[in-house]
Design a protein around this motif. Structure first.
Motif, PDB file in Angstrom:
ATOM      1  N   ARG A  79      22.965  18.453 -35.072  1.00 17.74           N
ATOM      2  CA  ARG A  79      22.422  19.761 -34.695  1.00 17.74           C
ATOM      3  C   ARG A  79      22.364  19.967 -33.188  1.00 17.74           C
ATOM      4  O   ARG A  79      21.338  20.320 -32.622  1.00 17.74           O
ATOM      5  CB  ARG A  79      21.042  19.960 -35.345  1.00 17.74           C
ATOM      6  N   LEU A  80      23.494  19.765 -32.562  1.00 19.53           N
ATOM      7  CA  LEU A  80      23.585  19.902 -31.108  1.00 19.53           C
ATOM      8  C   LEU A  80      23.276  21.316 -30.631  1.00 19.53           C
ATOM      9  O   LEU A  80      22.824  21.508 -29.510  1.00 19.53           O
ATOM     10  CB  LEU A  80      24.983  19.499 -30.620  1.00 19.53           C
ATOM     11  N   THR A  81      23.540  22.319 -31.475  1.00 15.32           N
ATOM     12  CA  THR A  81      23.351  23.701 -31.029  1.00 15.32           C
ATOM     13  C   THR A  81      21.887  24.051 -30.798  1.00 15.32           C
ATOM     14  O   THR A  81      21.582  25.135 -30.304  1.00 15.32           O
ATOM     15  CB  THR A  81      23.952  24.700 -32.038  1.00 15.32           C
ATOM     16  N   GLU A  82      20.969  23.137 -31.125  1.00 19.96           N
ATOM     17  CA  GLU A  82      19.561  23.374 -30.809  1.00 19.96           C
ATOM     18  C   GLU A  82      19.282  23.101 -29.329  1.00 19.96           C
ATOM     19  O   GLU A  82      18.182  23.344 -28.840  1.00 19.96           O
ATOM     20  CB  GLU A  82      18.669  22.501 -31.695  1.00 19.96           C
ATOM     21  N   ASN A  83      20.289  22.580 -28.629  1.00 20.79           N
ATOM     22  CA  ASN A  83      20.232  22.407 -27.184  1.00 20.79           C
ATOM     23  C   ASN A  83      21.091  23.501 -26.557  1.00 20.79           C
ATOM     24  O   ASN A  83      22.271  23.646 -26.901  1.00 20.79           O
ATOM     25  CB  ASN A  83      20.764  21.016 -26.800  1.00 20.79           C
ATOM     26  N   ALA A  84      20.520  24.302 -25.667  1.00 21.02           N
ATOM     27  CA  ALA A  84      21.225  25.456 -25.102  1.00 21.02           C
ATOM     28  C   ALA A  84      22.526  25.057 -24.409  1.00 21.02           C
ATOM     29  O   ALA A  84      23.566  25.721 -24.567  1.00 21.02           O
ATOM     30  CB  ALA A  84      20.307  26.196 -24.128  1.00 21.02           C
ATOM     31  N   GLU A  85      22.490  23.973 -23.632  1.00 15.44           N
ATOM     32  CA  GLU A  85      23.688  23.537 -22.914  1.00 15.44           C
ATOM     33  C   GLU A  85      24.760  23.059 -23.893  1.00 15.44           C
ATOM     34  O   GLU A  85      25.942  23.401 -23.751  1.00 15.44           O
ATOM     35  CB  GLU A  85      23.336  22.403 -21.953  1.00 15.44           C
ATOM     36  N   ALA A  86      24.338  22.286 -24.906  1.00 13.03           N
ATOM     37  CA  ALA A  86      25.288  21.785 -25.897  1.00 13.03           C
ATOM     38  C   ALA A  86      25.884  22.927 -26.714  1.00 13.03           C
ATOM     39  O   ALA A  86      27.072  22.911 -27.054  1.00 13.03           O
ATOM     40  CB  ALA A  86      24.592  20.789 -26.820  1.00 13.03           C
ATOM     41  N   LYS A  87      25.067  23.922 -27.020  1.00 12.16           N
ATOM     42  CA  LYS A  87      25.529  25.075 -27.794  1.00 12.16           C
ATOM     43  C   LYS A  87      26.645  25.807 -27.053  1.00 12.16           C
ATOM     44  O   LYS A  87      27.613  26.277 -27.660  1.00 12.16           O
ATOM     45  CB  LYS A  87      24.360  26.019 -28.062  1.00 12.16           C
ATOM     46  N   GLU A  88      26.519  25.892 -25.751  1.00  9.26           N
ATOM     47  CA  GLU A  88      27.536  26.557 -24.933  1.00  9.26           C
ATOM     48  C   GLU A  88      28.795  25.701 -24.817  1.00  9.26           C
ATOM     49  O   GLU A  88      29.919  26.225 -24.815  1.00  9.26           O
ATOM     50  CB  GLU A  88      26.965  26.835 -23.539  1.00  9.26           C
TER      51      GLU A  88
END
Length: 246
Positions: A66-75
């Motif tokens: 669930r990396l997309t819960e991190n803003a930087e990772a989501k981008e």
């Protein structure tokens, strides 16, 4: 090589992802296994795994939880998905609901893509079954690990971060009202809540309680303005609740 498990039924997706991971690790016992989540996201480390191999093994098996819960990772994730697909190492992505752009990118590049959706009725029943007040109790007890675990369970149950934050606000407000009051009537809460909240309030100094309720209010408004990631910031707040100083 890339495998993707996603959808609103996060529990089923997680079970399927771990079943694959266990199978891969059994077939490749010499492979190095690593897990990266939103909390320990490291873009440089992930890029290093694209072509890198373990010192004493032939491959990496990397679980991206669930990396997309991190803003930087989501981008960053949409940019790196094709490279995950082309890598000789094995990447397993677990996500909840994803936007259309990322969904298309994942499905296009995955060796296997598994969508697990939950019915509206099942989701509503699961939310009703979840005891969100246990999170307030963990915060009152200053048990940061328990609070964080319950928060993750609440999110996996489909509860929104702002609703969870509302529970935390209610708990801290009850603690503030009960801290200096002599009776439940004076505090304006029922006797059971008064007794419990007064006990929890003793775990914090008056200054800490004031700072905590201010942090929750600020976090709520910043999240709605898009200034902060509400989920990640709530996690940090809970992880810090057990520390001597807030």
């Amino acid at each position: 090589m890339l495998y993707v498990f996603y959808g609103s039924d996060i529990r089923t997706s997680r079970e399927k992802a771990h079943k694959l991971i266990d199978s891969l690790r059994a077939k490749k016992p010499d492979a190095a296994y690593e897990m990266m989540s939103a909390e320990n996201w490291n873009g440089s480390a992930l890029e290093g795994h694209l072509g890198g191999q373990g010192l004493f093994s032939h491959k990496y098996i990397v679980f991206l939880d669930r990396l997309t819960e991190n803003a930087e990772a989501k981008e960053k994730l949409p940019e790196i998905v094709p490279a995950l697909h082309e890598s000789a190492n094995i990447f397993i992505i677990l996500e909840g609901k994803v936007n259309a752009e990322l969904k298309k990118m994942l499905e296009k590049n995955a060796e296997k893509s598994v969508l697990s959706e939950e019915s509206a009725a099942a989701g509503l029943a699961r939310k009703r079954d979840f005891n969100i007040f246990a999170l307030g109790d963990a915060l009152g007890s200053r048990d940061s690990l328990k609070a964080w675990m319950i928060f993750r369970q609440a999110r996996d149950s489909g509860l929104e971060s702002e609703n969870i934050l509302g529970t935390l606000f209610w708990q801290v407000k009850s603690m503030v009202l009960s801290a200096t009051a002599k009776t439940a009537g004076e505090a304006g809460v029922n006797p059971f809540i008064f007794s419990k909240s007064k006990s929890y309030a003793a775990n914090y100094s008056p200054e800490q309680l004031k700072a905590l309720i201010t942090d929750i209010i600020t976090l709520y408004h910043d999240g709605h303005r898009g200034l902060r990631d509400l989920e990640l910031a709530t996690e940090r707040l809970l992880l810090n609740c057990g520390k001597p100083s807030l």
